[in-house]
Motif scaffolding. Structure first.
Motif, PDB file in Angstrom:
ATOM      1  N   ASN A 151       0.836  -1.204   0.000  1.00 27.46           N
ATOM      2  CA  ASN A 151       0.000   0.000   0.000  1.00 27.46           C
ATOM      3  C   ASN A 151       0.874   1.258   0.000  1.00 27.46           C
ATOM      4  OD1 ASN A 151      -1.893   2.003   0.293  1.00 27.46           O
ATOM      5  ND2 ASN A 151      -2.607   1.364   2.315  1.00 27.46           N
ATOM      6  N   PRO A 152       1.101   1.876  -1.155  1.00 28.46           N
ATOM      7  CA  PRO A 152       1.903   3.096  -1.206  1.00 28.46           C
ATOM      8  C   PRO A 152       1.124   4.363  -0.857  1.00 28.46           C
ATOM      9  CG  PRO A 152       1.249   2.491  -3.418  1.00 28.46           C
ATOM     10  CD  PRO A 152       0.704   1.414  -2.508  1.00 28.46           C
ATOM     11  N   HIS A 153      -0.160   4.209  -0.505  1.00 26.06           N
ATOM     12  CA  HIS A 153      -1.038   5.374  -0.299  1.00 26.06           C
ATOM     13  C   HIS A 153      -1.439   5.545   1.167  1.00 26.06           C
ATOM     14  CE1 HIS A 153      -1.232   4.914  -4.618  1.00 26.06           C
ATOM     15  NE2 HIS A 153      -1.928   3.799  -4.518  1.00 26.06           N
ATOM     16  N   GLN A 154      -0.630   5.080   2.082  1.00 27.26           N
ATOM     17  CA  GLN A 154      -1.039   4.993   3.487  1.00 27.26           C
ATOM     18  C   GLN A 154      -1.301   6.345   4.135  1.00 27.26           C
ATOM     19  OE1 GLN A 154       1.700   2.436   5.705  1.00 27.26           O
ATOM     20  NE2 GLN A 154       2.049   1.240   3.846  1.00 27.26           N
ATOM     21  N   GLU A 155      -0.722   7.422   3.596  1.00 30.55           N
ATOM     22  CA  GLU A 155      -0.939   8.745   4.178  1.00 30.55           C
ATOM     23  C   GLU A 155      -1.746   9.661   3.258  1.00 30.55           C
ATOM     24  OE1 GLU A 155       2.237   9.567   7.586  1.00 30.55           O
ATOM     25  OE2 GLU A 155       2.911  10.277   5.626  1.00 30.55           O
ATOM     26  N   TRP A 156      -2.418   9.067   2.290  1.00 30.28           N
ATOM     27  CA  TRP A 156      -3.251   9.876   1.407  1.00 30.28           C
ATOM     28  C   TRP A 156      -4.577  10.210   2.093  1.00 30.28           C
ATOM     29  CZ3 TRP A 156      -2.601   8.552  -4.507  1.00 30.28           C
ATOM     30  CH2 TRP A 156      -1.251   8.704  -4.849  1.00 30.28           C
ATOM     31  N   ILE A 157      -5.443  10.928   1.403  1.00 30.54           N
ATOM     32  CA  ILE A 157      -6.577  11.613   2.032  1.00 30.54           C
ATOM     33  C   ILE A 157      -7.799  10.721   2.269  1.00 30.54           C
ATOM     34  CG2 ILE A 157      -7.706  12.376  -0.095  1.00 30.54           C
ATOM     35  CD1 ILE A 157      -8.069  15.140   1.193  1.00 30.54           C
ATOM     36  N   GLY A 158      -7.746   9.456   1.841  1.00 29.60           N
ATOM     37  CA  GLY A 158      -8.932   8.607   1.881  1.00 29.60           C
ATOM     38  C   GLY A 158      -9.579   8.452   3.237  1.00 29.60           C
ATOM     39  N   ALA A 159      -8.783   8.257   4.288  1.00 23.09           N
ATOM     40  CA  ALA A 159      -9.384   8.078   5.615  1.00 23.09           C
ATOM     41  C   ALA A 159     -10.032   9.363   6.101  1.00 23.09           C
ATOM     42  CB  ALA A 159      -8.334   7.592   6.611  1.00 23.09           C
ATOM     43  N   LEU A 160      -9.450  10.501   5.746  1.00 27.90           N
ATOM     44  CA  LEU A 160     -10.029  11.790   6.148  1.00 27.90           C
ATOM     45  C   LEU A 160     -11.427  11.965   5.574  1.00 27.90           C
ATOM     46  CD1 LEU A 160      -8.143  15.196   6.152  1.00 27.90           C
ATOM     47  CD2 LEU A 160     -10.487  15.022   5.332  1.00 27.90           C
ATOM     48  N   ILE A 161     -11.633  11.545   4.340  1.00 23.25           N
ATOM     49  CA  ILE A 161     -12.958  11.760   3.728  1.00 23.25           C
ATOM     50  C   ILE A 161     -14.014  10.828   4.308  1.00 23.25           C
ATOM     51  CG2 ILE A 161     -11.853  12.539   1.604  1.00 23.25           C
ATOM     52  CD1 ILE A 161     -12.909   9.956   0.261  1.00 23.25           C
ATOM     53  N   ARG A 162     -13.600   9.845   5.095  1.00 24.15           N
ATOM     54  CA  ARG A 162     -14.553   8.914   5.714  1.00 24.15           C
ATOM     55  C   ARG A 162     -14.977   9.360   7.104  1.00 24.15           C
ATOM     56  NH1 ARG A 162     -10.409   4.662   4.420  1.00 24.15           N
ATOM     57  NH2 ARG A 162     -10.596   3.878   6.558  1.00 24.15           N
ATOM     58  N   ALA A 163     -14.460  10.484   7.592  1.00 19.59           N
ATOM     59  CA  ALA A 163     -14.546  10.806   9.015  1.00 19.59           C
ATOM     60  C   ALA A 163     -15.775  11.594   9.436  1.00 19.59           C
ATOM     61  CB  ALA A 163     -13.287  11.576   9.435  1.00 19.59           C
ATOM     62  N   ASP A 164     -16.483  12.208   8.501  1.00 17.87           N
ATOM     63  CA  ASP A 164     -17.520  13.166   8.887  1.00 17.87           C
ATOM     64  C   ASP A 164     -18.588  12.594   9.810  1.00 17.87           C
ATOM     65  OD1 ASP A 164     -16.166  14.350   6.602  1.00 17.87           O
ATOM     66  OD2 ASP A 164     -17.790  15.821   6.597  1.00 17.87           O
ATOM     67  N   VAL A 165     -19.050  11.386   9.493  1.00 13.93           N
ATOM     68  CA  VAL A 165     -20.164  10.832  10.268  1.00 13.93           C
ATOM     69  C   VAL A 165     -19.798  10.665  11.739  1.00 13.93           C
ATOM     70  CG1 VAL A 165     -19.649   8.380   9.853  1.00 13.93           C
ATOM     71  CG2 VAL A 165     -22.025   9.128  10.160  1.00 13.93           C
ATOM     72  N   TYR A 166     -18.533  10.452  12.031  1.00 14.80           N
ATOM     73  CA  TYR A 166     -18.114  10.303  13.426  1.00 14.80           C
ATOM     74  C   TYR A 166     -18.145  11.641  14.154  1.00 14.80           C
ATOM     75  CZ  TYR A 166     -16.690   5.949  11.315  1.00 14.80           C
ATOM     76  OH  TYR A 166     -16.696   4.763  10.616  1.00 14.80           O
ATOM     77  N   GLY A 167     -17.962  12.727  13.418  1.00 13.69           N
ATOM     78  CA  GLY A 167     -18.128  14.051  14.002  1.00 13.69           C
ATOM     79  C   GLY A 167     -19.584  14.435  14.161  1.00 13.69           C
ATOM     80  N   TRP A 168     -20.394  14.149  13.133  1.00 13.43           N
ATOM     81  CA  TRP A 168     -21.824  14.473  13.201  1.00 13.43           C
ATOM     82  C   TRP A 168     -22.518  13.731  14.339  1.00 13.43           C
ATOM     83  CZ3 TRP A 168     -22.427  13.161   7.331  1.00 13.43           C
ATOM     84  CH2 TRP A 168     -21.915  14.222   6.553  1.00 13.43           C
ATOM     85  N   THR A 169     -22.083  12.523  14.625  1.00 16.06           N
ATOM     86  CA  THR A 169     -22.735  11.733  15.680  1.00 16.06           C
ATOM     87  C   THR A 169     -22.071  11.895  17.038  1.00 16.06           C
ATOM     88  OG1 THR A 169     -21.422   9.789  15.039  1.00 16.06           O
ATOM     89  CG2 THR A 169     -23.630   9.998  14.071  1.00 16.06           C
TER      90      THR A 169
END
Length: 357
Positions: A151-169
């Protein structure tokens, strides 16, 4: 949840969903950071007489647009042509996270996140680190190896874009939001990739209680290591803003520092997002417009900026040019959710948020 009256909490959560989808749609036509630099985006906006940017991107002119080719999805994402939202992974993961919480609860495991992907999300609608993790899951690997193997993308933005629902809840509870986001993120990311998800979730949770973006940013930084590259970059962005550096000059300084990491890496995108929030100064339209004009991963950054700004102002305060074209509908690749109403997603999120108080 005692932070806000129920009706205001409902409006703020709907604002988060609406803002995320609108910001995503705004940035989608120019999502290719190696081509659509801030300068090129602004030249396109001048060519189409759209500066200052106060609405979705205009369609390309009939002639004279060489070098300004938009993404193939542009006909469904530009002003005057939007009839509900386009499908995009920046929204798919918010829907997927919502369904995960509904079915697995707030004690979900990282392994259950992976199972949810395999059950609900088509493989070809995943990208970069998520596609690698998906493939690793399908081949029988378990977390955290799913994030690190090939996995050469371990620090790319993908996990960040999954985070909103954890903030909303987790309204007003950044610690809890960051903890939930971390459990999700380690399926596919490491290091600053994980910190980006924790930071974004904490930032959204803080937005329910903070008087402005500056305060929410300070609170969110408490949830990630102060020595991390992400934290240092966010603090540098805050420092430029507080020193009175103009937005274009701040962007240039930040790009010189971190853009060599690539246009999908978490760190330079967090700088663009932070600048958009600060220089947007709480105004929804200005915040998402500046964020998208900042370039890099424009649809992801626009989505997160819209989520934060939408939570801060609430759905009723989002100008109608952003919300009305969405027609309260979302296209989604998540199994069972294509065509779902934005208002329904917000109501379901509200139910979860009121369970956590």
């Amino acid at each position: 949840m005692g932070l806000l009256p129920h009706s205001e909490l409902a409006d703020r959560i709907l604002g988060g969903w609406t803002g995320r989808i609108a910001g995503n749609m705004l940035g989608k036509p120019v999502e290719r950071g190696d081509h659509w630099t801030p300068d090129r985006i602004d030249r396109y906006l001048r060519l189409t007489d759209a500066l200052p940017l106060t609405d979705y991107l205009p369609p390309p002119p009939a002639a004279g647009a060489d070098g300004f080719e938009l993404r193939p999805e542009w006909p469904q994402c530009v002003r005057g042509r939007i009839r509900g939202s386009c499908r995009d992974d920046d929204v798919d993961y918010s829907i997927l996270g919502l369904h995960l919480l509904e079915t697995r609860g707030f004690d979900f495991t990282t392994e259950q996140v992976g199972e949810h992907w395999l059950l609900r999300l088509p493989y070809l609608q995943t990208f970069t680190a998520e596609r690698t993790a998906y493939r690793n899951l399908a081949n029988g690997l378990k977390p955290p190896l799913t994030a690190t193997y090939d996995n050469p993308h371990q620090e790319w933005i993908g996990a960040l874009i999954r985070a909103d629902v954890y903030g909303w809840t987790s309204p007003g509870d950044p610690r809890r939001a960051a903890s939930l986001a971390r459990r999700d993120a380690v399926l596919s990311h490491t290091g600053n990739g994980v910190y980006g998800a924790m930071w974004a979730a904490a930032l959204i949770a803080a937005a329910f209680a903070a008087p402005g973006p500056r305060d929410a940013l300070e609170t969110s930084l408490e949830r990630i290591p102060a020595s991390s590259r992400l934290a240092r970059t966010v603090r540098h962005t805050i420092g430029l803003y507080e020193a009175g550096v103009e937005w274009p000059d701040a962007l240039a300084a930040l790009a010189e520092e971190s853009n060599h990491l690539g246009w999908i890496h978490t760190v330079p995108n967090a700088a663009v997002l932070t600048a958009g929030l600060l220089y947007g100064e709480g105004d929804f339209t200005r915040t998402i417009a500046l964020t998208v004009r900042g370039g890099l991963d424009t649809d992801s950054n626009g989505a997160t900026a819209g989520s934060i700004a939408g939570v801060m102002c609430g759905a009723r305060a989002i100008p109608s040019q952003w919300s009305e074209p969405l027609q309260d509908r979302v296209r989604s690749a998540v199994f069972g959710f294509d065509g779902v109403r934005i208002s329904e997603l917000a109501e379901r999120t509200l139910r979860l948020a009121t369970l956590t108080g």
